[in-house]
Write an enzyme that holds these catalytic residues in place. Structure first.
Site, PDB file in Angstrom:
ATOM      1  N   GLU A 140     -21.546   8.010  32.470  1.00 28.90           N
ATOM      2  CA  GLU A 140     -20.178   7.766  31.990  1.00 28.90           C
ATOM      3  C   GLU A 140     -19.161   8.373  32.961  1.00 28.90           C
ATOM      4  OE1 GLU A 140     -18.653   8.414  27.617  1.00 28.90           O
ATOM      5  OE2 GLU A 140     -17.881   9.992  28.924  1.00 28.90           O
ATOM      6  N   SER A 175     -16.885  12.530  29.832  1.00 28.80           N
ATOM      7  CA  SER A 175     -15.570  12.609  30.468  1.00 28.80           C
ATOM      8  C   SER A 175     -14.565  11.689  29.783  1.00 28.80           C
ATOM      9  CB  SER A 175     -15.695  12.227  31.944  1.00 28.80           C
ATOM     10  OG  SER A 175     -16.230  10.934  32.070  1.00 28.80           O
ATOM     11  N   CYS A 176     -15.058  10.691  29.067  1.00 26.18           N
ATOM     12  CA  CYS A 176     -14.170   9.827  28.293  1.00 26.18           C
ATOM     13  C   CYS A 176     -13.597  10.608  27.113  1.00 26.18           C
ATOM     14  CB  CYS A 176     -14.919   8.602  27.783  1.00 26.18           C
ATOM     15  SG  CYS A 176     -15.526   7.517  29.085  1.00 26.18           S
ATOM     16  N   VAL A 177     -12.560  10.042  26.503  1.00 21.88           N
ATOM     17  CA  VAL A 177     -11.927  10.713  25.363  1.00 21.88           C
ATOM     18  C   VAL A 177     -11.968   9.790  24.141  1.00 21.88           C
ATOM     19  CG1 VAL A 177      -9.750  11.613  24.444  1.00 21.88           C
ATOM     20  CG2 VAL A 177     -10.401  12.118  26.799  1.00 21.88           C
ATOM     21  N   GLY A 229     -13.231  14.384  27.173  1.00 19.55           N
ATOM     22  CA  GLY A 229     -12.545  14.752  28.412  1.00 19.55           C
ATOM     23  C   GLY A 229     -13.230  15.889  29.150  1.00 19.55           C
TER      24      GLY A 229
END
Lengths: 165, 198
Positions: free
Chosen positions: B153, A28-30, A96
Site C-alpha cells: 500500500e 500509509s493510507c487514511v 497515515g
C-alpha cells in the site's frame, strides 16, 4: 445482526441505518469517516493520495475514495442528499502511517504524513470538526466505524492493540 | 505505446529483467548467503494500483514480513521491495552479523538486512542503467516489519502520483542450504518501463 461493509483501497462507502459498520485496513493510507449521528448517515473513504496532480490520474466509479479532495466532495454531496445536516457532520480518521523507517532522514515521499495534512486542510476549509484521530506511527490498522455509536475501533494485529476513539 | 495493454512488451520486459537477475542478482546473493541460489521468476504484469490482490497470494495475506524498500529516481522511477518472513529474517541477520542468536531486531540487525536490500537493488538497477543508458539514483533503504498488503500500500501510493497503473515484476529466491526464501518485487511506471526494452 450487524452488516459490515468493507471499503477497499481507494474505495468509498456511505451507509444509512442503525446497525451498519464500515471497515477498512490502512497503512500509509487514511480512513476518513464523516458522519451525522442524528441522521444515522456515515461515509468512509480509504484515501491513498492527497489530490489529483495530473490529467493521467482518473477517478473511476469504484475508486472515488482514492484522492482526498474528490472523496470529500463525493461524501459531502451524497450525505447531504441522503438527509445529513452539514452543520452536524463530524469527522474521525485513522492511518497515515510511515511504514518504512530509514536510518537517515532521506525519506520516500512520506505519503502517510501528506495524506493526514491534506485531510486536515480540507476539514479546516469545510468547517467539519475532527472529533478524534489515531494517525501516524509505523504500523497498519484495521479501522471499524460503528454508525449506531459513532465509535471508531482501531485494531493492530501486529502491535496486538485495540482501542476506540 | 501503452505497455499495460501490450503483452509482447510485458514478455520482453520479463526476459530483460530475467537476464539481469541471472547475470547480476543471483551471483550477488550467492556471495552474501554463501550458498547456492535457486530462483523462480513469477511474472511481469501491469496492474491498477488499487488492485493489490494480484500481488498477494492467499498464503501471504496473514504473514508478517521483514522488508526493505529502495526507491530509485532520476531518468527512471523504480521501486524495489525485498521481503521475507519475519521469522526467517532473524536467522539471516544472525548469519550476517556473525552472532550466535538474536532476540529482537536491534539497529544492527535492521542495518544488516537493509544492506542486503541495498546491494541486491544495486545489482539490478546498475544493470538497468547500463541497458537503458540512463542515470538512476537510489534512496537510503527503508526497513519495515508488516503484512505484505500494508507494505505494498505504501509503495503503490508512492507511485500513485505518477500513474494509475504499475508494472510489477516478481521474483522468488531460495537459499538451497538454509531454505531461506527471499522475494523481490520490482515496480515501475508503465510508460517508463518501456524505456528499458526500447
Amino acid at each position: 445482526m450487524n452488516s459490515i461493509i468493507e471499503v477497499k483501497m481507494g474505495g468509498l462507502a456511505i451507509i444509512h441505518g442503525e446497525t451498519d459498520e464500515l471497515k477498512t485496513f490502512v497503512g500509509s493510507c487514511v480512513a476518513i469517516c464523516l458522519f451525522d449521528i442524528n441522521a444515522k448517515i456515515a461515509a468512509m473513504a480509504h484515501v491513498m493520495l492527497p489530490k489529483k496532480i495530473n490529467g493521467k490520474q482518473r477517478v473511476i466509479e469504484n475508486e472515488v475514495g482514492k484522492f482526498a479532495d474528490t472523496a470529500f466532495a463525493y461524501m459531502l454531496n451524497n450525505m447531504i442528499q441522503m438527509g445529513a445536516d452539514p452543520k452536524r457532520i463530524q469527522a474521525k480518521m485513522a492511518g497515515g502511517a510511515t511504514i518504512f523507517s530509514h536510518e537517515s532522514e532521506t525519506s520516500l515521499s512520506n505519503i502517510g504524513s501528506r495524506n493526514i495534512a491534506a485531510i486536515k486542510q480540507i476539514l479546516k476549509e469545510t468547517g467539519i470538526p475532527l472529533i478524534s484521530e489515531d494517525t501516524g506511527a509505523n504500523f497498519g490498522r484495521w479501522v471499524i466505524f460503528t454508525l449506531s455509536s459513532g465509535d471508531m475501533t482501531i485494531i493492530s494485529n501486529l502491535k496486538k492493540t485495540r482501542k476506540i476513539i | 505505446m501503452n505497455l499495460k495493454s501490450n503483452h509482447d512488451d510485458l514478455r520482453q520486459l520479463d526476459r530483460v529483467i530475467n537476464s539481469f537477475i541471472v547475470s547480476k542478482t543471483i551471483p550477488s546473493l550467492n556471495v552474501i548467503l554463501e550458498e547456492p541460489i535457486q530462483y523462480f521468476h513469477k511474472k511481469t504484469q501491469a496492474i491498477q494500483i488499487t488492485n493489490l490482490d494480484l500481488l498477494i497470494s492467499n498464503f501471504e495475506e496473514m504473514d508478517v514480513m521483514s522488508a526493505v524498500y529502495v526507491k530509485c529516481g532520476g531518468d527512471l522511477n523504480i521501486g524495489v521491495l525485498w521481503y521475507l518472513l519475519e521469522e526467517e529474517s532473524k536467522p539471516l541477520a544472525v548469519k550476517l552479523l556473525g552472532k550466535s542468536h538474536l532476540n529482537e531486531f536491534d539497529k544492527l540487525a535492521i542495518s544488516s538486512i537493509s544492506e542486503i536490500g541495498n546491494i541486491l537493488t544495486a545489482s539490478i538497477v546498475n544493470a538497468i542503467c547500463n541497458e537503458a543508458g540512463c542515470k538512476i539514483y537510489s534512496s537510503v533503504p527503508g526497513f519495515a516489519i508488516e503484512s505484505l498488503r500494508i507494505l505494498l500500500e505504501a509503495i503503490v501510493s508512492d507511485f500513485g502520483d505518477l500513474s494509475d497503473t504499475i508494472v510489477a515484476s516478481a521474483v522468488e529466491f531460495y537459499g538451497l542450504n538454509s531454505g531461506i526464501k527471499l522475494q523481490m518485487l520490482l515496480i515501475q511506471d508503465p510508460k517508463e518501463a518501456k524505456k528499458i526494452i526500447a
